[in-house]
Design a protein around this motif. Structure first.
Motif, PDB file in Angstrom:
ATOM      1  N   ASP A 106       0.841  -1.198   0.000  1.00  0.00           N
ATOM      2  CA  ASP A 106       0.000   0.000   0.000  1.00  0.00           C
ATOM      3  C   ASP A 106       0.879   1.251   0.000  1.00  0.00           C
ATOM      4  N   MET A 107       1.892   1.222   0.861  1.00  0.00           N
ATOM      5  CA  MET A 107       2.792   2.373   0.950  1.00  0.00           C
ATOM      6  C   MET A 107       3.499   2.613  -0.378  1.00  0.00           C
ATOM      7  N   LEU A 108       3.992   1.540  -0.999  1.00  0.00           N
ATOM      8  CA  LEU A 108       4.686   1.685  -2.282  1.00  0.00           C
ATOM      9  C   LEU A 108       3.743   2.190  -3.364  1.00  0.00           C
ATOM     10  N   GLY A 109       2.454   1.876  -3.228  1.00  0.00           N
ATOM     11  CA  GLY A 109       1.468   2.318  -4.204  1.00  0.00           C
ATOM     12  C   GLY A 109       0.771   3.610  -3.836  1.00  0.00           C
ATOM     13  N   ASP A 110       1.256   4.291  -2.792  1.00  0.00           N
ATOM     14  CA  ASP A 110       0.682   5.575  -2.361  1.00  0.00           C
ATOM     15  C   ASP A 110      -0.797   5.482  -1.986  1.00  0.00           C
ATOM     16  N   VAL A 111      -1.214   4.333  -1.474  1.00  0.00           N
ATOM     17  CA  VAL A 111      -2.599   4.190  -1.017  1.00  0.00           C
ATOM     18  C   VAL A 111      -2.811   5.089   0.200  1.00  0.00           C
ATOM     19  N   ASP A 112      -3.958   5.740   0.243  1.00  0.00           N
ATOM     20  CA  ASP A 112      -4.256   6.641   1.348  1.00  0.00           C
ATOM     21  C   ASP A 112      -4.180   5.900   2.681  1.00  0.00           C
ATOM     22  N   PRO A 113      -3.450   6.436   3.663  1.00  0.00           N
ATOM     23  CA  PRO A 113      -3.335   5.764   4.962  1.00  0.00           C
ATOM     24  C   PRO A 113      -4.675   5.465   5.626  1.00  0.00           C
ATOM     25  N   GLY A 114      -5.674   6.302   5.392  1.00  0.00           N
ATOM     26  CA  GLY A 114      -6.993   6.027   5.952  1.00  0.00           C
ATOM     27  C   GLY A 114      -7.585   4.739   5.408  1.00  0.00           C
ATOM     28  N   VAL A 115      -7.359   4.484   4.124  1.00  0.00           N
ATOM     29  CA  VAL A 115      -7.827   3.240   3.506  1.00  0.00           C
ATOM     30  C   VAL A 115      -7.072   2.052   4.096  1.00  0.00           C
ATOM     31  N   GLY A 138       4.009  -3.816  12.171  1.00  0.00           N
ATOM     32  CA  GLY A 138       3.956  -2.520  11.531  1.00  0.00           C
ATOM     33  C   GLY A 138       4.899  -2.370  10.349  1.00  0.00           C
ATOM     34  N   MET A 139       4.641  -1.322   9.585  1.00  0.00           N
ATOM     35  CA  MET A 139       5.478  -0.927   8.464  1.00  0.00           C
ATOM     36  C   MET A 139       5.680   0.574   8.570  1.00  0.00           C
ATOM     37  N   VAL A 140       6.796   1.054   8.050  1.00  0.00           N
ATOM     38  CA  VAL A 140       7.039   2.497   8.014  1.00  0.00           C
ATOM     39  C   VAL A 140       7.220   2.919   6.571  1.00  0.00           C
ATOM     40  N   SER A 141       6.857   4.133   6.287  1.00  0.00           N
ATOM     41  CA  SER A 141       6.889   4.631   4.919  1.00  0.00           C
ATOM     42  C   SER A 141       8.267   5.143   4.544  1.00  0.00           C
ATOM     43  N   LEU A 142       8.613   4.950   3.282  1.00  0.00           N
ATOM     44  CA  LEU A 142       9.758   5.636   2.710  1.00  0.00           C
ATOM     45  C   LEU A 142       9.405   7.121   2.600  1.00  0.00           C
ATOM     46  N   PRO A 143      10.394   7.998   2.494  1.00  0.00           N
ATOM     47  CA  PRO A 143      10.082   9.416   2.271  1.00  0.00           C
ATOM     48  C   PRO A 143       9.252   9.578   0.995  1.00  0.00           C
ATOM     49  N   LYS A 144       8.266  10.436   1.045  1.00  0.00           N
ATOM     50  CA  LYS A 144       7.381  10.664  -0.094  1.00  0.00           C
ATOM     51  C   LYS A 144       7.428  12.132  -0.513  1.00  0.00           C
ATOM     52  N   ARG A 145       6.972  12.373  -1.760  1.00  0.00           N
ATOM     53  CA  ARG A 145       6.898  13.763  -2.225  1.00  0.00           C
ATOM     54  C   ARG A 145       5.976  14.576  -1.324  1.00  0.00           C
ATOM     55  N   ASP A 146       4.909  13.926  -0.855  1.00  0.00           N
ATOM     56  CA  ASP A 146       4.007  14.566   0.099  1.00  0.00           C
ATOM     57  C   ASP A 146       4.576  14.330   1.495  1.00  0.00           C
ATOM     58  N   PRO A 147       5.132  15.346   2.129  1.00  0.00           N
ATOM     59  CA  PRO A 147       5.789  15.129   3.428  1.00  0.00           C
ATOM     60  C   PRO A 147       4.847  14.654   4.520  1.00  0.00           C
ATOM     61  N   SER A 148       3.540  14.864   4.330  1.00  0.00           N
ATOM     62  CA  SER A 148       2.594  14.430   5.368  1.00  0.00           C
ATOM     63  C   SER A 148       2.282  12.939   5.263  1.00  0.00           C
ATOM     64  N   TYR A 149       2.588  12.327   4.109  1.00  0.00           N
ATOM     65  CA  TYR A 149       2.206  10.927   3.910  1.00  0.00           C
ATOM     66  C   TYR A 149       2.878  10.021   4.933  1.00  0.00           C
ATOM     67  N   LYS A 150       4.185  10.174   5.098  1.00  0.00           N
ATOM     68  CA  LYS A 150       4.912   9.294   6.012  1.00  0.00           C
ATOM     69  C   LYS A 150       4.364   9.384   7.428  1.00  0.00           C
ATOM     70  N   LYS A 151       4.078  10.592   7.877  1.00  0.00           N
ATOM     71  CA  LYS A 151       3.550  10.761   9.233  1.00  0.00           C
ATOM     72  C   LYS A 151       2.218  10.050   9.384  1.00  0.00           C
ATOM     73  N   ARG A 152       1.343  10.209   8.388  1.00  0.00           N
ATOM     74  CA  ARG A 152       0.019   9.596   8.481  1.00  0.00           C
ATOM     75  C   ARG A 152       0.097   8.078   8.341  1.00  0.00           C
ATOM     76  N   PHE A 153       0.938   7.595   7.426  1.00  0.00           N
ATOM     77  CA  PHE A 153       1.058   6.141   7.231  1.00  0.00           C
ATOM     78  C   PHE A 153       1.668   5.482   8.468  1.00  0.00           C
ATOM     79  N   ASP A 154       2.761   6.052   8.971  1.00  0.00           N
ATOM     80  CA  ASP A 154       3.442   5.442  10.119  1.00  0.00           C
ATOM     81  C   ASP A 154       2.541   5.379  11.345  1.00  0.00           C
ATOM     82  N   ALA A 155       1.551   6.278  11.412  1.00  0.00           N
ATOM     83  CA  ALA A 155       0.650   6.298  12.576  1.00  0.00           C
ATOM     84  C   ALA A 155      -0.430   5.234  12.500  1.00  0.00           C
ATOM     85  N   VAL A 156      -0.633   4.629  11.325  1.00  0.00           N
ATOM     86  CA  VAL A 156      -1.710   3.652  11.147  1.00  0.00           C
ATOM     87  C   VAL A 156      -1.584   2.502  12.136  1.00  0.00           C
TER      88      VAL A 156
END
Length: 226
Positions: A106-115, A138-156
């Motif tokens: 999901d993270m590699l495919g930029d799936v929304d963390p809410g999903v 758990g899994m942690v996100s690689l750095p993304k172009r959207d800086p908020s993505y990693k924070k939201r994904f890692d919190a899932v």
């Protein structure tokens, strides 16, 4: 029928065959440990006997839990949505302890963390409905172009574990990722040494949940000991 589905059925058939080879008393004592994940736990690009499931079985036996029937229904390439779709097949042999290892794709495919959260929540809820103990890895996100993505994904993962009151292993690849001695040449999947290392770290948590299954069988309920 897809090759992936045939593989899952073959793995479950093998596990059930092991039960059938035992007498009724022995079979009744087995604890079904279901690994529900993706390529990180499927044994991707590893020879038989070298993947995470085999290593976990060994480490549990070393901790005195030779009664673990480890059933690996993981499939390379799956994201959490596909995981939800294959819940009926993955749980067709039942489960006492479920290790949920999904989210990396999901993270590699930029799936929304809410999903991702909602899909994992469905898997956790189903596990509980069938009476299984749940371990969320758990899994942690690689750095993304959207800086908020990693924070939201890692919190899932910590958020879901806390709300559902299930044990969390914070990062499945912790201690292996970035170490060439523990990862395949692709740098993304654990090799045999990495799989063994991860299994050695997860085994105490799995054994603890198996102990909780034992306590429940004797009339003690809940997630005591978290």
């Amino acid at each position: 029928m897809s090759g992936g589905m045939r593989l899952i059925i073959a793995l479950l058939t093998c596990a059930l065959g092991a039960v059938a080879s035992l007498d009724a008393a022995q079979a009744g004592r087995l604890k079904r440990v279901l690994i529900f994940g993706d390529s990180l736990t499927s044994g991707f690009d590893l020879p038989e006997g070298a993947g995470f499931a085999w290593a976990l079985r060994r480490h549990l036996a070393q901790r005195g839990r030779s009664d673990a029937l480890v059933m690996n229904t993981s499939r390379a390439g799956d994201d959490t949505a596909i995981g939800v779709d294959r819940i009926p097949l993955a749980f067709s042999a039942g489960a006492d302890v479920v290790i949920v290892e999904l989210g990396g794709n999901d993270m590699l495919g930029d799936v929304d963390p809410g999903v991702v959260y909602r899909n994992l929540e469905k898997i956790v809820h189903h596990s509980k409905r069938v009476g299984a103990r749940v371990i969320l890895t758990g899994m942690v996100s690689l750095p993304k172009r959207d800086p908020s993505y990693k924070k939201r994904f890692d919190a899932v993962f910590p958020t879901l574990a806390a709300r559902e009151k299930v044990p969390l292993y914070p990062f499945f690849l912790d201690g292996a990722f970035g170490n060439p001695r523990m990862m395949l040449e692709d740098g993304e999947h654990p090799n045999a040494a990495g799989s063994d290392y991860i299994a050695s770290r997860l085994a105490p948590l799995v054994a603890r949940e198996m102990n909780a299954v034992d306590r429940r069988a004797h009339g003690h309920y809940g997630y005591a000991g978290r």
